[in-house]
Design an enzyme around this catalytic site. Structure first.
Site, mmCIF file in Angstrom:
data_model
loop_
_atom_site.group_PDB
_atom_site.id
_atom_site.type_symbol
_atom_site.label_atom_id
_atom_site.label_comp_id
_atom_site.label_asym_id
_atom_site.label_seq_id
_atom_site.Cartn_x
_atom_site.Cartn_y
_atom_site.Cartn_z
ATOM 1 N N TRP A 21 0.818 -1.213 0.000
ATOM 2 C CA TRP A 21 0.000 0.000 0.000
ATOM 3 C C TRP A 21 0.850 1.260 0.000
ATOM 4 C CZ3 TRP A 21 -4.398 -0.252 -2.072
ATOM 5 C CH2 TRP A 21 -5.205 -1.377 -1.920
ATOM 6 N N ASP A 91 -1.692 6.840 6.936
ATOM 7 C CA ASP A 91 -2.806 5.993 6.486
ATOM 8 C C ASP A 91 -3.015 4.904 7.538
ATOM 9 O OD1 ASP A 91 -4.460 4.067 5.334
ATOM 10 O OD2 ASP A 91 -3.306 3.877 3.483
ATOM 11 N N LYS A 115 -12.317 -1.908 6.847
ATOM 12 C CA LYS A 115 -11.641 -3.027 7.509
ATOM 13 C C LYS A 115 -12.035 -3.136 8.980
ATOM 14 C CE LYS A 115 -8.285 -3.353 3.902
ATOM 15 N NZ LYS A 115 -7.466 -2.363 3.192
#
Ligand SMILES: *Cc1c(COP(=O)(O)O)cnc(C)c1O
Length: 290
Positions: A21, A91, A115
């Site tokens: 990511w 993040d 999530k």
């Protein structure tokens, strides 16, 4: 939105490349300014995270950006990297609300809901007022954080169902679980069950991350005999243990232990792992192979 709003053409921002990511976070900033890699985990196969001493930090950086939990590789920071005086952006999509966190050490935090928090379609941004005022250039109004702040997060019609479901999750977290401290304790017990199954397998299962950077959210591992992984996944599914295949970019096995996963699910997974190993006793490991 971050580089568009806060990275000037002649300036540079510090980024960590710690996995799938964060690698993807490195592309868009180049449309607006320069990126300086303060650390690159790619040569070591994204199996570990840097310590503060490993970082090549630029005190003049517009901001410092990193990903708290690398979801694909199962790597999680257990300390806060970066330097005072450089705004810290993070993040937190895959481990938000999984444990207490000193939010005052951050200038901008973003996390999508899907999530740990609620349904997809919602993103939560925490941004310091002083940071919001550092806006550099005119940008399309939808991508300007100031408009969202000024409109109290209803600049457009937000995903109301996702927000309502998030309210229910937050009530559960506060009322039923008892808040972030008990949530963290629960998540530690859950991860411990699965990591213990790996660590007591005498190399039958092999964790991807080095122990000090192991994620409490995503336990990524391989079978020493990779040809058994397909069978492992198939039999796990027949025991009701679903969604265990690793991300397509690295394969293997990934047990995602987000807040909604119960301790008993982790016990069942650990028991299945031991039982599967017991049924394949003489399987040569790849280390034994010529
Ligand atoms: C899953 C994930 C993303 C991607 O989120 P999208 O909402 O699909 O864009 C980004 N960052 C992290 C850390 C993730 O785990």
């Amino acid at each position: 939105m971050i580089p568009m709003n806060y990275l000037a053409r002649e300036a540079s921002a510090d980024y960590l490349k710690t996995g799938y990511w964060s690698r993807r976070s490195l592309q868009d900033p180049l449309l607006f300014g320069a990126v300086h890699l303060a650390w690159d985990g790619e040569p070591s196969g994204f199996t570990c995270l840097p310590t503060q001493a490993d970082l090549d930090l630029d005190p003049e950086a517009s901001y410092f950006h990193y990903i708290l939990n690398e979801t694909v590789e199962g790597l999680q920071f257990h300390s806060i990297p970066g330097m005072d005086g450089v705004p810290r952006f993070c993040d937190m999509s895959s481990d938000s609300l999984s444990r207490p966190l000193p939010v005052e050490r951050f200038d901008l935090i973003y996390a999508h809901a899907q999530k740990n928090i609620g349904p997809a379609g919602l993103i939560i941004v925490l941004i310091r007022h002083s940071q919001i005022e550092r806006q550099l250039r005119q940008v399309p109004s939808m991508l300007d954080y100031r408009n969202h702040r000024n409109a109290h997060s209803i600049f457009n019609t937000p995903p109301t169902f996702a927000i309502y479901a998030t309210l229910l999750v937050l009530r559960w977290l506060e009322g039923d679980v008892g808040g972030l401290e008990p949530m963290a304790a629960r998540n530690e017990r859950k991860a411990d069950l699965v990591y213990r199954a790996i660590d007591t397998s005498h190399g039958f299962y092999r964790g991807h991350a080095v122990p000090e950077n192991r994620s409490l959210m995503n336990v990524c591992f391989n079978l020493a005999n990779k040809s058994l992984e397909h069978k492992f996944l198939r039999e796990a599914a027949s025991h009701g243990l679903l969604g265990l295949s690793g991300h397509r970019s690295i394969g293997g096995i990934r047990a995602s232990l987000y807040n909604a996963v119960s301790e008993s699910s982790c016990q069942q997974l650990a028991a299945f792992m031991a039982e599967f190993q017991a049924r394949h006793p003489s399987t040569p490991t790849s280390a034994d192979a010529p």
